[in-house]
Write a protein that holds these residues in place. Sequence first.
Motif, mmCIF file in Angstrom:
data_model
loop_
_atom_site.group_PDB
_atom_site.id
_atom_site.type_symbol
_atom_site.label_atom_id
_atom_site.label_comp_id
_atom_site.label_asym_id
_atom_site.label_seq_id
_atom_site.Cartn_x
_atom_site.Cartn_y
_atom_site.Cartn_z
ATOM 1 N N SER A 1 5.211 34.181 52.274
ATOM 2 C CA SER A 1 6.119 33.739 53.347
ATOM 3 C C SER A 1 6.360 32.234 53.340
ATOM 4 O O SER A 1 6.456 31.596 54.392
ATOM 5 C CB SER A 1 5.574 34.179 54.725
ATOM 6 N N TRP A 2 6.452 31.655 52.148
ATOM 7 C CA TRP A 2 6.785 30.235 52.019
ATOM 8 C C TRP A 2 7.921 30.120 51.008
ATOM 9 O O TRP A 2 7.726 29.691 49.887
ATOM 10 C CB TRP A 2 5.567 29.424 51.590
ATOM 11 N N SER A 3 9.110 30.507 51.416
ATOM 12 C CA SER A 3 10.253 30.514 50.507
ATOM 13 C C SER A 3 10.624 29.110 50.042
ATOM 14 O O SER A 3 11.205 28.934 48.969
ATOM 15 C CB SER A 3 11.460 31.173 51.181
ATOM 16 N N ALA A 4 10.296 28.090 50.836
ATOM 17 C CA ALA A 4 10.602 26.712 50.437
ATOM 18 C C ALA A 4 9.837 26.305 49.184
ATOM 19 O O ALA A 4 10.249 25.391 48.460
ATOM 20 C CB ALA A 4 10.270 25.754 51.579
ATOM 21 N N ASP B 1 17.267 24.518 46.482
ATOM 22 C CA ASP B 1 17.767 24.410 47.856
ATOM 23 C C ASP B 1 17.592 22.964 48.320
ATOM 24 O O ASP B 1 16.524 22.559 48.786
ATOM 25 C CB ASP B 1 16.989 25.369 48.760
ATOM 26 N N LEU B 2 18.650 22.166 48.202
ATOM 27 C CA LEU B 2 18.561 20.734 48.503
ATOM 28 C C LEU B 2 18.161 20.439 49.945
ATOM 29 O O LEU B 2 17.391 19.496 50.184
ATOM 30 C CB LEU B 2 19.888 20.054 48.166
ATOM 31 N N PRO B 3 18.649 21.164 50.952
ATOM 32 C CA PRO B 3 18.186 20.883 52.322
ATOM 33 C C PRO B 3 16.682 21.047 52.488
ATOM 34 O O PRO B 3 16.045 20.282 53.224
ATOM 35 C CB PRO B 3 18.956 21.909 53.162
ATOM 36 N N VAL B 4 16.089 22.039 51.795
ATOM 37 C CA VAL B 4 14.642 22.224 51.861
ATOM 38 C C VAL B 4 13.927 21.016 51.264
ATOM 39 O O VAL B 4 12.937 20.523 51.806
ATOM 40 C CB VAL B 4 14.233 23.519 51.131
ATOM 41 N N VAL B 5 14.439 20.533 50.120
ATOM 42 C CA VAL B 5 13.837 19.361 49.482
ATOM 43 C C VAL B 5 13.956 18.143 50.390
ATOM 44 O O VAL B 5 13.010 17.361 50.544
ATOM 45 C CB VAL B 5 14.507 19.089 48.119
ATOM 46 N N ALA B 6 15.120 17.978 51.014
ATOM 47 C CA ALA B 6 15.323 16.838 51.908
ATOM 48 C C ALA B 6 14.377 16.889 53.103
ATOM 49 O O ALA B 6 13.838 15.858 53.526
ATOM 50 C CB ALA B 6 16.771 16.806 52.382
ATOM 51 N N ASP B 7 14.157 18.079 53.636
ATOM 52 C CA ASP B 7 13.260 18.219 54.786
ATOM 53 C C ASP B 7 11.812 17.880 54.440
ATOM 54 O O ASP B 7 11.029 17.514 55.323
ATOM 55 C CB ASP B 7 13.326 19.651 55.327
ATOM 56 N N ASN B 8 11.453 18.030 53.153
ATOM 57 C CA ASN B 8 10.076 17.777 52.722
ATOM 58 C C ASN B 8 9.975 16.543 51.821
ATOM 59 O O ASN B 8 8.993 16.393 51.088
ATOM 60 C CB ASN B 8 9.531 18.991 51.958
#
Length: 452
Positions: free
Chosen positions: A164-167, A319-326
């Motif tokens: 459950s960690w798709s990011a 997934d660029l938004p995921v990378v940006a969030d982290n």
Amino acid sequence: MIPVDEVGSLDTLLFAVAVLGVLILVGVLLRLAASWLRRLVLPAALIGGLVGLALGPHGAGLFGEPLISTWAGMPGVLATVVFAPMLMGVKLPRLRETYDLVAPQLLFGWLGASLMIGVPLIVAAALLAPLWDVNQMFGSLVEVGWPGGHGTAGAMAEVYDGESWSAGASLAQTSATVGLAFGICMGMVLINWGIRKGHVQAHASGSASTRAVDQPDVVPSDGRESLGAVTLKRDLVDTFGFHAALVGVAIIIGWVLQYFIEMVIPGMPLFPLAMIGGGIVQQIISRTPLADTVEPGVFRTIQGVALDFLVVSAVASIDLPVVADNAAPLAVLMAVAAGLALFLFFWVGPRIFQRDWFEQSIINFGTVTGVASVGLMLLRTADPKLATVAGRAYALRAPFFSPFVGGGLITAVIPLLAVEYGALAVGLAFFAGFPVLLVLAKVLGLWRRPVG
């Protein structure tokens, strides 16, 4: 479970693969046209993947979400094809005959693994989790993305999704890209430093980066290598098809192993088990009259094709938004990994490699940061004629090391262990292996005063 359900639209899959082929071709043309890309030795698949990422829904919008979703599911499948032939067409060396070469390489490899696995997990648990509330598996991104590379990062998407960690899939691909870029760029800096300091045995006039870029990407006709010999009559079966069939048998064995192992370890990925399946196939076929029909070069070709499509599909579907969030915790983790790689090169290498320390250290530096291909590229830059023992020692180590870390069995279970026991406990357990291995190296007489 062995998949037996009907697949989706084959036309959709064919179109997705065709577009990936176009992206690889674009990567080839861009590298041939841009000398700075050739100087960085960036593979065409990575360049094409970045182009695909720029044209995706988070960029120009030319590629829609359905196409990206199809690409996102391909790396795990292709990784199984890459890893299945890993132990096929090779023979395990006799350790007693090669102890002087293998033992230092093995110890360096395991010392590096204990740090590259343990320290990031500790940092993630002790620092990143309190500050940014990162997932328990966050620290595994270094082992998965740097020594593991894009292939392992793509394969581990299955594990991250299962927990459950798709990011994790996009972050692992980003980690692999950062590691590859750092390994190549810093590796060239280290080689030029080594030449100036006199550590490189085969140095010549001019900088290493100049010699690397002078090598043409289009191999001259008189220097081209064969992709593998034809071992069976074509009216029986095409040699490539025969070897692909052996890979298929290895994958089936991997699925059977996965079925039983998941009774004990849920979420076990397929790719390391397919590699074990390949070893089983190799052991069986080597005892039959078909032993001489196995051609390692054909297996390497199959792996190369699968890896190119794996890299381009994985990078293009980040997934660029995921990378940006982290971005902040990932940047800290990447900085820690970079420091560990340089520590291994400058502190461990000169003390454990008494012969050709620079060349043996630089190939391991490339492997720690950006998989074996980067290590070999750096070695060929520092030692173009392969006159030192580095290449041979590294190759002899592989059967005793590669199946376990940098994309092997241990790499596959690290996220599962972190979820089960906590990242801090797992990180401390691996880090504890570092002083133990140092003591072992001293007992064996392999840890001495630094050379050079």
